[in-house]
Design a protein around this motif. Structure first.
Motif, PDB file in Angstrom:
ATOM      1  N   VAL A   8     -13.700  -6.488  -7.916  1.00 33.98           N
ATOM      2  CA  VAL A   8     -14.481  -6.747  -6.775  1.00 33.98           C
ATOM      3  C   VAL A   8     -15.892  -6.886  -7.128  1.00 33.98           C
ATOM      4  O   VAL A   8     -16.566  -7.795  -6.676  1.00 33.98           O
ATOM      5  CB  VAL A   8     -14.264  -5.557  -5.635  1.00 33.98           C
ATOM      6  CG1 VAL A   8     -14.771  -5.857  -4.405  1.00 33.98           C
ATOM      7  CG2 VAL A   8     -12.555  -5.381  -5.375  1.00 33.98           C
ATOM      8  N   TYR A  52     -13.901 -13.815  -0.005  1.00 35.60           N
ATOM      9  CA  TYR A  52     -15.147 -13.174   0.212  1.00 35.60           C
ATOM     10  C   TYR A  52     -16.311 -14.023   0.531  1.00 35.60           C
ATOM     11  O   TYR A  52     -16.413 -15.104  -0.112  1.00 35.60           O
ATOM     12  CB  TYR A  52     -15.557 -12.307  -1.058  1.00 35.60           C
ATOM     13  CG  TYR A  52     -16.993 -11.513  -1.092  1.00 35.60           C
ATOM     14  CD1 TYR A  52     -16.919 -10.289  -0.341  1.00 35.60           C
ATOM     15  CD2 TYR A  52     -18.255 -12.246  -1.458  1.00 35.60           C
ATOM     16  CE1 TYR A  52     -18.064  -9.582   0.105  1.00 35.60           C
ATOM     17  CE2 TYR A  52     -19.156 -11.293  -1.212  1.00 35.60           C
ATOM     18  CZ  TYR A  52     -19.230  -9.989  -0.812  1.00 35.60           C
ATOM     19  OH  TYR A  52     -20.336  -9.238  -0.576  1.00 35.60           O
ATOM     20  N   LEU A 101      -7.152  -2.900  -5.447  1.00 33.18           N
ATOM     21  CA  LEU A 101      -8.255  -3.605  -5.750  1.00 33.18           C
ATOM     22  C   LEU A 101      -9.153  -2.931  -6.704  1.00 33.18           C
ATOM     23  O   LEU A 101      -9.871  -2.071  -6.460  1.00 33.18           O
ATOM     24  CB  LEU A 101      -9.205  -4.017  -4.563  1.00 33.18           C
ATOM     25  CG  LEU A 101      -8.623  -5.102  -3.580  1.00 33.18           C
ATOM     26  CD1 LEU A 101      -9.286  -4.934  -2.244  1.00 33.18           C
ATOM     27  CD2 LEU A 101      -8.561  -6.251  -4.292  1.00 33.18           C
TER      28      LEU A 101
END
Ligand SMILES: [Zn+2]
Length: 67
Positions: free
Chosen positions: A53, A28, A48
């Motif tokens: 996340v 990320y 996910l």
């Protein structure tokens, strides 16, 4: 709060197989993390979890602010 389980307890909707926790490199904003995510052993689909996340994004953002 949901209890945290090592076994994801999730099934792949396509294969109807229980998902396995696999170590995955999650990237990320140019930062990478090794993390365990539920993955289908049949089709390889990764799931996910939204909370994970968000946690990782928050980590990245706080480390960026620390500069
Ligand atoms: Zn599958």
């Amino acid at each position: 709060m949901k209890p945290v389980e090592k076994d994801s307890g999730l099934l792949c909707l396509k294969c109807n197989l229980p998902l396995e926790m696999r170590k995955i490199r999650f990237v990320y904003l140019g930062y990478s993390f090794d993390t365990e995510l539920p993955r289908c052993p049949g089709c390889g689909q990764l799931f996910l979890p939204e909370d994970l996340v968000k946690d990782k994004v928050a980590e990245v953002e706080s480390s960026l602010e620390d500069k």
